[in-house]
Structures are given as structure tokens and as C-alpha cells.
Scaffold this motif. Structure first.
Motif, PDB file in Angstrom:
ATOM      1  N   HIS A  87       0.671  -1.079  -0.009  1.00 27.26           N
ATOM      2  CA  HIS A  87       0.075   0.003  -0.023  1.00 27.26           C
ATOM      3  C   HIS A  87       0.872   1.161   0.246  1.00 27.26           C
ATOM      4  O   HIS A  87       0.184   2.257  -0.467  1.00 27.26           O
ATOM      5  N   VAL A  88       1.885   1.216   0.341  1.00 28.45           N
ATOM      6  CA  VAL A  88       3.065   2.356   0.134  1.00 28.45           C
ATOM      7  C   VAL A  88       3.093   2.573  -1.273  1.00 28.45           C
ATOM      8  O   VAL A  88       3.141   3.882  -1.811  1.00 28.45           O
ATOM      9  N   ARG A  89       3.292   1.351  -2.195  1.00 23.81           N
ATOM     10  CA  ARG A  89       3.156   1.502  -3.738  1.00 23.81           C
ATOM     11  C   ARG A  89       2.124   2.302  -4.119  1.00 23.81           C
ATOM     12  O   ARG A  89       2.332   3.009  -4.871  1.00 23.81           O
ATOM     13  N   GLY A  90       0.798   1.657  -3.513  1.00 24.46           N
ATOM     14  CA  GLY A  90      -0.307   2.403  -4.001  1.00 24.46           C
ATOM     15  C   GLY A  90      -0.470   3.837  -3.598  1.00 24.46           C
ATOM     16  O   GLY A  90      -1.148   4.655  -4.570  1.00 24.46           O
ATOM     17  N   ALA A  91      -0.060   4.239  -2.440  1.00 18.94           N
ATOM     18  CA  ALA A  91      -0.051   5.608  -1.936  1.00 18.94           C
ATOM     19  C   ALA A  91       0.426   6.468  -2.878  1.00 18.94           C
ATOM     20  O   ALA A  91       0.061   7.538  -3.184  1.00 18.94           O
ATOM     21  N   VAL A  92       1.925   6.012  -3.311  1.00 15.94           N
ATOM     22  CA  VAL A  92       2.602   6.838  -3.953  1.00 15.94           C
ATOM     23  C   VAL A  92       1.904   6.995  -5.574  1.00 15.94           C
ATOM     24  O   VAL A  92       1.876   8.027  -6.035  1.00 15.94           O
ATOM     25  N   ASN A  93       1.430   6.002  -5.987  1.00 11.38           N
ATOM     26  CA  ASN A  93       0.499   5.933  -7.194  1.00 11.38           C
ATOM     27  C   ASN A  93      -0.583   6.859  -7.081  1.00 11.38           C
ATOM     28  O   ASN A  93      -1.195   7.430  -8.213  1.00 11.38           O
ATOM     29  N   ASN A  94      -1.133   6.745  -6.035  1.00 15.06           N
ATOM     30  CA  ASN A  94      -2.536   7.826  -5.760  1.00 15.06           C
ATOM     31  C   ASN A  94      -1.879   9.183  -5.271  1.00 15.06           C
ATOM     32  O   ASN A  94      -2.714  10.146  -4.916  1.00 15.06           O
ATOM     33  N   GLY A  95      -0.542   9.516  -5.313  1.00 13.20           N
ATOM     34  CA  GLY A  95      -0.205  10.865  -5.112  1.00 13.20           C
ATOM     35  C   GLY A  95       0.195  11.396  -3.757  1.00 13.20           C
ATOM     36  O   GLY A  95       0.327  12.460  -3.464  1.00 13.20           O
ATOM     37  N   VAL A  96       0.360  10.465  -2.836  1.00 12.14           N
ATOM     38  CA  VAL A  96       0.841  10.452  -1.473  1.00 12.14           C
ATOM     39  C   VAL A  96       2.324  10.703  -1.526  1.00 12.14           C
ATOM     40  O   VAL A  96       3.023   9.929  -1.978  1.00 12.14           O
TER      41      VAL A  96
END
Length: 142
Positions: A87-96
Motif C-alpha cells: 500500500h505504500v506503492r499504491g499510496a505513491v501511485n495515488n499521489g501521496v
């Protein structure tokens, strides 16, 4: 994203969830997870895609960035390092940003405890370094 209608089917939720899951986590990871599922695990892949991604993540009220930050906090509370990495990967993908991830984990550490926070920070750091979002050492600048 679209809101739910009374006419939506489980297959509609699956299709929306699959698209959203691929967008956030990456198509390679998602497609591999589904392709590698045996008969036993395929039920889990189906419910995750339908309900987690199609229903919960697919709602309009919260932005994906906000959902990612919530996930990181909840996964810290549950002490789930492997899921934090995903979910860190996903967060970066989501602009976090890395700074926002750090703040979420600091906040969660206060409420969840130092051991859970340490595991979350280690997991997040590993992925952020791997993705070249942050430097591996303090004396190195990106």
C-alpha cells in the motif's frame, strides 16, 4: 469512480474493482495475484476485488489519496508490514508524498505504539527507497 446504484451487479463491482485495483497497485501485481490463485485462493481474489476494491475503494466520497493514507494507518495498527509495503506503492501511485506517508506513520505510531510504528516505518522506507522516492541514506540527496 462511480457511486453505487440499486441495479449494480456483483459482476459490475468486480469489473470496477479490477480496474481500480490495477490502477492503484499496478496491473502486473494484480494480474499475477489473480493468475496464480488456485481454486482455494480464487474465492479470496474474487471477494477482495468485488468488495474491497469495487465497493469500498470505488465509492466517490473519499479521494484515492485519502483512502491510501487511511490504509497505511490501519495497516500500522494491525502491524501488517507486507501489506504496508504493497500500500505504500499504491499510496505513491495515488499521489501521496513521502512526507505525507511519514506523517501518517508518525501519527499512527503515537496511537498504535512504537513496535507497530517501527515495523511500519521499516516497511515504508524499504519501498520508498526501492521506488527512488527517497534516498537510502541521510547524506544522499535524490
Amino acid at each position: 469512480m462511480s457511486s453505487k446504484s440499486g441495479n449494480e451487479t456483483i459482476d459490475d463491482m468486480f469489473a470496477r474493482g479490477l480496474a481500480l485495483r490495477r490502477q492503484v497497485l499496478g496491473p502486473e501485481y494484480v494480474d499475477k495475484s489473480i493468475a496464480n490463485a488456485n481454486e482455494f485462493m480464487s474465492a479470496f481474489q474474487r471477494i477482495t476485488t468485488e468488495w474491497c476494491w469495487g465497493y469500498a475503494w470505488g465509492r466517490d466520497t473519499l479521494e484515492l489519496k485519502t483512502r491510501s493514507m487511511l490504509n497505511l494507518a490501519m495497516l500500522t495498527a494491525l502491524n501488517r508490514a507486507a501489506e504496508i509495503k504493497l500500500h505504500v506503492r499504491g499510496a505513491v501511485n495515488n499521489g501521496v508524498t513521502a512526507e505525507e506517508i511519514r506523517e501518517v506513520l508518525l501519527h499512527a505510531t503515537v496511537y498504535c505504539g512504537i513496535p507497530a510504528g517501527l515495523d511500519a516505518f521499516k516497511a515504508a522506507n524499504e519501498i520508498l527507497v526501492e521506488m527512488n522516492v527517497i534516498s537510502p541514506r541521510a547524506d544522499e540527496k535524490q
